[in-house]
Structure formats: structure tokens, C-alpha cells
Scaffold this active site. Structure first.
Site, mmCIF file in Angstrom:
data_model
loop_
_atom_site.group_PDB
_atom_site.id
_atom_site.type_symbol
_atom_site.label_atom_id
_atom_site.label_comp_id
_atom_site.label_asym_id
_atom_site.label_seq_id
_atom_site.Cartn_x
_atom_site.Cartn_y
_atom_site.Cartn_z
ATOM 1 N N CYS A 1 5.956 -0.223 7.451
ATOM 2 C CA CYS A 1 5.532 0.949 6.690
ATOM 3 C C CYS A 1 6.717 1.474 5.901
ATOM 4 O O CYS A 1 7.823 1.590 6.439
ATOM 5 C CB CYS A 1 5.003 2.020 7.646
ATOM 6 S SG CYS A 1 4.439 3.527 6.837
ATOM 7 N N LEU A 2 6.489 1.807 4.646
ATOM 8 C CA LEU A 2 7.569 2.320 3.806
ATOM 9 C C LEU A 2 8.161 3.617 4.357
ATOM 10 O O LEU A 2 9.326 3.922 4.104
ATOM 11 C CB LEU A 2 7.072 2.537 2.376
ATOM 12 C CG LEU A 2 6.618 1.281 1.633
ATOM 13 C CD1 LEU A 2 6.066 1.639 0.260
ATOM 14 C CD2 LEU A 2 7.745 0.269 1.527
ATOM 15 N N HIS B 1 -4.482 1.020 7.642
ATOM 16 C CA HIS B 1 -3.131 1.586 7.720
ATOM 17 C C HIS B 1 -2.977 2.751 6.744
ATOM 18 O O HIS B 1 -2.515 3.839 7.113
ATOM 19 C CB HIS B 1 -2.097 0.487 7.420
ATOM 20 C CG HIS B 1 -0.688 0.953 7.459
ATOM 21 N ND1 HIS B 1 0.190 0.575 8.457
ATOM 22 C CD2 HIS B 1 0.023 1.759 6.626
ATOM 23 C CE1 HIS B 1 1.366 1.142 8.222
ATOM 24 N NE2 HIS B 1 1.295 1.853 7.116
ATOM 25 N N GLN C 1 2.897 9.807 1.560
ATOM 26 C CA GLN C 1 4.211 9.174 1.562
ATOM 27 C C GLN C 1 5.067 9.570 0.367
ATOM 28 O O GLN C 1 6.253 9.243 0.330
ATOM 29 C CB GLN C 1 4.048 7.657 1.614
ATOM 30 C CG GLN C 1 3.431 7.189 2.928
ATOM 31 C CD GLN C 1 3.227 5.709 2.916
ATOM 32 O OE1 GLN C 1 2.229 5.214 2.398
ATOM 33 N NE2 GLN C 1 4.178 4.981 3.479
ATOM 34 N N GLY D 1 0.837 -1.191 0.000
ATOM 35 C CA GLY D 1 0.000 0.000 0.000
ATOM 36 C C GLY D 1 0.874 1.243 0.000
ATOM 37 O O GLY D 1 2.041 1.196 0.418
ATOM 38 N N HIS E 1 -2.824 7.231 7.097
ATOM 39 C CA HIS E 1 -1.891 8.191 6.483
ATOM 40 C C HIS E 1 -2.641 9.414 5.961
ATOM 41 O O HIS E 1 -2.157 10.540 6.070
ATOM 42 C CB HIS E 1 -1.132 7.558 5.309
ATOM 43 C CG HIS E 1 0.078 6.785 5.710
ATOM 44 N ND1 HIS E 1 1.167 7.346 6.328
ATOM 45 C CD2 HIS E 1 0.377 5.474 5.548
ATOM 46 C CE1 HIS E 1 2.091 6.423 6.547
ATOM 47 N NE2 HIS E 1 1.635 5.269 6.083
#
Length: 186
Positions: free
Chosen positions: A99-100, A141, A51, A46, A145
Site C-alpha cells: 500500500c502506498l 483494497h 491517501q 490503485g 480506504h
């Protein structure tokens, strides 16, 4: 185009996203293509617009790529524009998330097993759907964000204290991500 992933410390990660207007969709479609490329290059399931430095109510997910590994139901690939959470319900279950925007950080997060969400698709058509299992977790999740919430906020207090030094390293660009990142620089 692969875009750098904004990592912990970037102020945009704490900002609430704005809703996208239909007339913005030509630009948004290009952004989404870049988001897919970025997500796959970063080995994520995702990715939210925050991000990649855009404060928009937009996220993408592809759980098909992990459905066999996760053994948690059928995966899907989907775009969520202007998502609004209607409800979370079902059992609370704990699962280790990553998480990235937090390279090399993983931790247990408690989430409801179901989410009902209203969103628009790539054609700007509105949908209301309920998702469960691993798909619900990814949606929750990524949705977080879009409203400026981070998964580490759901960690137990001890876990947060134990991660402080590693989080400080991420803030200053010292994390090893394996994909392009954009740390916060004053």
C-alpha cells in the site's frame, strides 16, 4: 500535479469517506487527474482519495500495467465514485499486498475472489458490476480506504507485532517511500 501520499498515522486514513454530489464533479475531475499522476509517479495500481488527504468515496485503479506480471486475467483502468460494496463471494485466497500509505510494508491478506460493487463513473452514471481475481482484490483494497479500513488490519496478529517498529517509523516520517509523502505530525 503529483500530490503527497498520506501515510500511516494520518487520522484521515481511518475516517469514513463522504459521498460526492454531482455538482462537485468539476472539482472532482481535476482531483482525479492529480490522483492518476500521483498513482503513476508512486508506482501504484490503485489510489483512494483518503491517501491524498480527501475524505471522499473515491478511488482509481489501473491493473492493465501489471496484467502480464500478475497473470491473473485482463486488467483495466477505472474510476470509482461513491462506491458501495454489494457483496463479496467466492473462494478466500491469500495474496501479498502492499500500500502506498505503508512504504516498504507488505503482507499476506485474505480476500474473497469476487466483489460486486455499485459506483458512479466520471459522468456520474451509476453502475453495478462484479469483478474477480486480481481486479477484485485491488477494488477491495481501495474500497476499504474509503470506509477507513487499512490492509494491515487484515494481517495475522504475529505479523502485526513484528511490524510495530516499522509502522512507528512510518508515523514519524522515517520511511523511505521514493515518492512524496505526508506523515502525521502533532
Amino acid at each position: 500535479m503529483i500530490l503527497p501520499v498520506y501515510v500511516f498515522g494520518q487520522p484521515i486514513l481511518r475516517k469514513e469517506g463522504r459521498f460526492i454530489k454531482e455538482e462537485e464533479m468539476p472539482e472532482i475531475k481535476i482531483l482525479i487527474e492529480n490522483m492518476w499522476e500521483t498513482m503513476y509517479a508512486s508506482h501504484g495500481v490503485g489510489l483512494a482519495a483518503h491517501q491524498i488527504g480527501r475524505d471522499l468515496r473515491l478511488f482509481i485503479m489501473d491493473s492493465v500495467q501489471v496484467e502480464e506480471d500478475m497473470d491473473m486475467g485482463k486488467g483495466f483502468k477505472k474510476i470509482f465514485i461513491n462506491a458501495e460494496k454489494i457483496s463479496e463471494e467466492g473462494e478466500i485466497w491469500t495474496f501479498e499486498e502492499g500500500c502506498l500509505s505503508f512504504p516498504e510494508i507488505r503482507g499476506n491478506v485474505d480476500r474473497h475472489s469476487k466483489i460486486t460493487i455499485k459506483y458512479r463513473d466520471l459522468d456520474f452514471v451509476e453502475h453495478v458490476e462484479t469483478f474477480d481475481g486480481f481486479n477484485a482484490r485491488v477494488i477491495q483494497h481501495e474500497y476499504d480506504h474509503t470506509i477507513g479500513e487499512l490492509f494491515i488490519e487484515k494481517f495475522k496478529p504475529l505479523k502485526k507485532r513484528l511490524l510495530k517498529k516499522r509502522l512507528d517509523l512510518i508515523k514519524v516520517g522515517e520511511a523511505k517511500a521514493g515518492y512524496p509523502t505526508r506523515p502525521y505530525r502533532k
